[in-house]
Design a protein around this motif. Structure first.
Motif, PDB file in Angstrom:
ATOM      1  N   ASP A 364       0.672  -1.185   0.044  1.00  0.00           N
ATOM      2  CA  ASP A 364      -0.002   0.236  -0.009  1.00  0.00           C
ATOM      3  C   ASP A 364       0.804   1.249   0.009  1.00  0.00           C
ATOM      4  OD1 ASP A 364      -2.578  -1.564  -0.046  1.00  0.00           O
ATOM      5  OD2 ASP A 364      -2.631  -1.224   2.225  1.00  0.00           O
ATOM      6  N   LEU A 365       0.493   2.283  -0.587  1.00  0.00           N
ATOM      7  CA  LEU A 365       0.878   3.684  -0.726  1.00  0.00           C
ATOM      8  C   LEU A 365       0.507   4.404   0.430  1.00  0.00           C
ATOM      9  CD1 LEU A 365       1.322   4.578  -4.472  1.00  0.00           C
ATOM     10  CD2 LEU A 365       3.531   4.213  -2.672  1.00  0.00           C
ATOM     11  N   ASN A 366       1.194   5.064   1.346  1.00  0.00           N
ATOM     12  CA  ASN A 366       0.436   5.829   2.562  1.00  0.00           C
ATOM     13  C   ASN A 366       0.850   7.208   2.485  1.00  0.00           C
ATOM     14  OD1 ASN A 366       1.576   2.861   3.852  1.00  0.00           O
ATOM     15  ND2 ASN A 366      -0.746   3.456   3.859  1.00  0.00           N
ATOM     16  N   ARG A 368       2.444  10.487  -0.232  1.00  0.00           N
ATOM     17  CA  ARG A 368       2.612  10.985  -1.864  1.00  0.00           C
ATOM     18  C   ARG A 368       4.345  11.198  -2.068  1.00  0.00           C
ATOM     19  NH1 ARG A 368      -2.472  10.928  -3.643  1.00  0.00           N
ATOM     20  NH2 ARG A 368      -4.018  11.797  -2.191  1.00  0.00           N
ATOM     21  N   TYR A 419       3.934   2.614  -9.822  1.00  0.00           N
ATOM     22  CA  TYR A 419       2.581   3.317  -8.898  1.00  0.00           C
ATOM     23  C   TYR A 419       1.347   2.754  -9.507  1.00  0.00           C
ATOM     24  CZ  TYR A 419       5.330   5.776  -5.530  1.00  0.00           C
ATOM     25  OH  TYR A 419       6.396   6.126  -4.297  1.00  0.00           O
ATOM     26  N   GLU A 421      -2.612   3.446  -8.757  1.00  0.00           N
ATOM     27  CA  GLU A 421      -3.834   3.836  -7.836  1.00  0.00           C
ATOM     28  C   GLU A 421      -3.038   3.914  -6.463  1.00  0.00           C
ATOM     29  OE1 GLU A 421      -6.828   1.034  -8.095  1.00  0.00           O
ATOM     30  OE2 GLU A 421      -7.541   1.925  -9.879  1.00  0.00           O
ATOM     31  N   ASN A 422      -3.437   3.347  -5.425  1.00  0.00           N
ATOM     32  CA  ASN A 422      -2.957   3.759  -4.057  1.00  0.00           C
ATOM     33  C   ASN A 422      -1.919   2.282  -3.790  1.00  0.00           C
ATOM     34  OD1 ASN A 422      -4.425   5.913  -3.798  1.00  0.00           O
ATOM     35  ND2 ASN A 422      -6.169   4.990  -3.005  1.00  0.00           N
ATOM     36  N   ARG A 423      -1.490   1.710  -4.744  1.00  0.00           N
ATOM     37  CA  ARG A 423      -0.454   0.865  -4.489  1.00  0.00           C
ATOM     38  C   ARG A 423       0.810   0.839  -4.990  1.00  0.00           C
ATOM     39  NH1 ARG A 423      -5.625  -1.911  -4.885  1.00  0.00           N
ATOM     40  NH2 ARG A 423      -6.133  -2.979  -2.836  1.00  0.00           N
TER      41      ARG A 423
END
Length: 517
Positions: A364-366, A368, A419, A421-423
């Motif tokens: 997961d990206l937390n 930016r 990257y 989306e949010n991953r």
């Protein structure tokens, strides 16, 4: 049963023994004599903490460290953890069917007062196992290779046997006792490696118990089959299924340059040639009350119609050298001829001859942050070399070379982070030959750059492969069925395994067989 009132006294005694052992080691000149006294004193201390319980199967006393209530509580705890990690197959009708078959056997077991729970786990692993207290699991990966209700009953009966004989409790007790011995010796003696010595001894004891436990579970399972009007021969049939899996994996291992896996380590030879197993089945037949035991082949096969084969859609689908994931809306293309493994936490692509490996993971990206910063801060990679941005066709990422420790040893590895989306998708590729670290660099980068969202046509390919039933005729041959099959890896062998006809059997005209679509 354990008398917990002695626990404090027992531990105090251990401390006293420890002091005496330390004095002995300090004063004695003969290391063998001091170690012997040490082991004897530690064993005496452990016996104060132990107790015995009556085995529900044999009626004899067993060495155990927990009551039945504690056994059930332990199973309840680990069942919750097991289901949190491994979801149940979403097939209520099949689950209810497995539960019904299992309950019939449990009612004819040595512990019918327990409430048994039989769970079909949604995993491709070929496995079945039991937790203390009546929690029993069978994977769909094993279920699809069975070919009758009697064979299903044999698997469940074997696992019920582990529960009724309290095998897990007895193994736990043996391991705990040897662990206590190791702790006492290591702490009191100050001898480096003493704890390792007793751990090795304990492991040997537990593995020895395990081999006997497997045969005992086969014996009990065969008894429960006979008492439930199934033919105990189904126990041998199931072990044949596992040995066929083992033989097929030996073939794959030779092709892939790895060690083969064992599926039923108790039987080194084919089960039809194992004297002890034959005796177990023959003895169980004396318990049969009917000359027409149940097999229920067609009823069982009907339950398998539509069951996923291979990875489910939640895990992503491999088709030849391509990977599709419907929920994540992603697709990848790997090098042709590489062996692909879709594991729960990663994709692995292995070069021919095990010359290199590429892994793909996701996090997961937390925050930016730029992809380069993801590599240095999130993955904590140091001294990145030859770094460059990856862009175009919707890709946002970064690639670089890092010096890391791998399964091949210290190597230069290609890292790519993309990257979506949010991953973040993380690619790590490494060559086995340290003198040629960039041998597969082109393939690593090509795989990463192949990443894209699913096209409408690929959404259909992202659906799971499923079992279907057809009726064989005189012209039905596995070679022809394999040409039409979506199974990409050894389809002819896989179809034979699915139908209990490995390595060279052919369908019988008029009988239902399983195919994959």
């Amino acid at each position: 049963m354990i008398d917990h009132g002695h626990d404090e006294a027992g531990f105090n005694f251990i401390l006293l023994i420890a002091r005496q052992m330390q004095y002995c080691l300090d004063g004695c000149k003969t290391p063998y004599g001091s170690l012997t006294g040490l082991l004897a004193a530690a064993f005496l201390a452990v016996t104060l903490l132990t107790g015995c319980a009556t085995n529900p199967v044999t009626g004899k006393s067993d060495f155990v460290l927990m009551s039945e209530d504690q056994e059930i509580a332990l199973g309840r705890q680990y069942n919750a953890e097991m289901l949190a990690r491994n979801p149940e197959l979403d097939d209520p009708e099949l689950s209810a069917y497995v539960q019904r078959v299992g309950e019939q056997l449990a009612q004819n077991s040595h512990r019918p007062e327990l409430i048994y729970r039989f769970t079909v786990m949604d995993t491709v692993d070929v496995n079945a196992f039991a937790l203390p207290g009546g929690y029993i699991y069978i994977t769909r990966g094993l279920l699809v290779y069975l070919n009758s209700e009697a064979e299903l009953a044999a698997v469940l009966g074997h696992e019920i046997g582990h529960v009724t004989a309290r095998h897990s409790v007895r193994q736990y007790s043996a391991a705990t006792a040897t662990g206590v011995l190791g702790a006492v010796i290591a702490a009191a003696a100050g001898v480096q490696g003493a704890g390792d010595l007793t751990n090795i001894l304990g492991t040997a004891i537990v593995r020895g118990y395990g081999r006997e436990h497997e045969l005992e579970a086969d014996r009990l399972g065969a008894q429960y089959l006979a008492r439930s009007n199934y033919d105990p021969q189904a126990m041998i049939n199931v072990i044949e299924v596992l040995k066929d899996q083992e033989e097929f994996d030996r073939q794959l291992a030779e092709e892939e340059g790895r060690e083969p896996r064992a599926y039923h380590a108790l039987f080194a030879t084919h089960p039809t040639n194992d004297r002890r197993l034959q005796e177990v089945v023959a003895a169980a037949r004396q318990l049969q009350k009917s000359s027409q035991p149940r097999v229920n082949r067609n009823a069982f096969l009907k339950q398998l119609e539509g069951v996923p084969f291979g990875n489910g859609e939640a895990d992503g689908i491999l088709r030849e050298n391509r990977f599709y994931h419907k929920e994540l809306d992603i697709a990848l293309e790997f090098p042709v001829g590489w062996r692909l493994e879709n594991l729960p936490d990663r994709l692995v692509a292995i070069a021919p001859g095990n010359g290199g490996m590429l892994t793909v993971t996701m996090q997961d990206l937390n925050r930016r942050i730029p992809p380069q910063e993801f590599l240095t801060k999130r993955l904590e990679l140091k001294d990145l070399r030859n770094g460059e941005d990856i862009s175009g066709s919707g890709l946002v990422g970064y690639t670089a070379i890092a010096d890391i420790r791998t399964g091949y040893g210290r190597r230069l590895a290609r890292y790519v982070v993309l990257y979506h989306e949010n991953r973040a998708l993380i690619f790590m590729g490494v060559a086995k030959n340290a003198r040629d670290p960039f041998r597969y660099d082109k393939e690593f980068l090509s795989t990463a750059r192949s990443f894209h969202t699913l096209t409408p046509a690929e959404r259909e390919l992202a659906r799971a492969k499923r079992l279907h039933l057809i009726r064989a005729n005189t012209a039905t041959r596995f070679r022809n069925l394999a040409r039409q099959s979506p199974i990409s890896d050894h389809p002819e062998e896989q179809l034979r395994l699915l139908n209990g006809l490995y390595p060279d059997g052919e369908p019988i005209a008029g009988r239902q067989i399983k195919v994959v679509r």
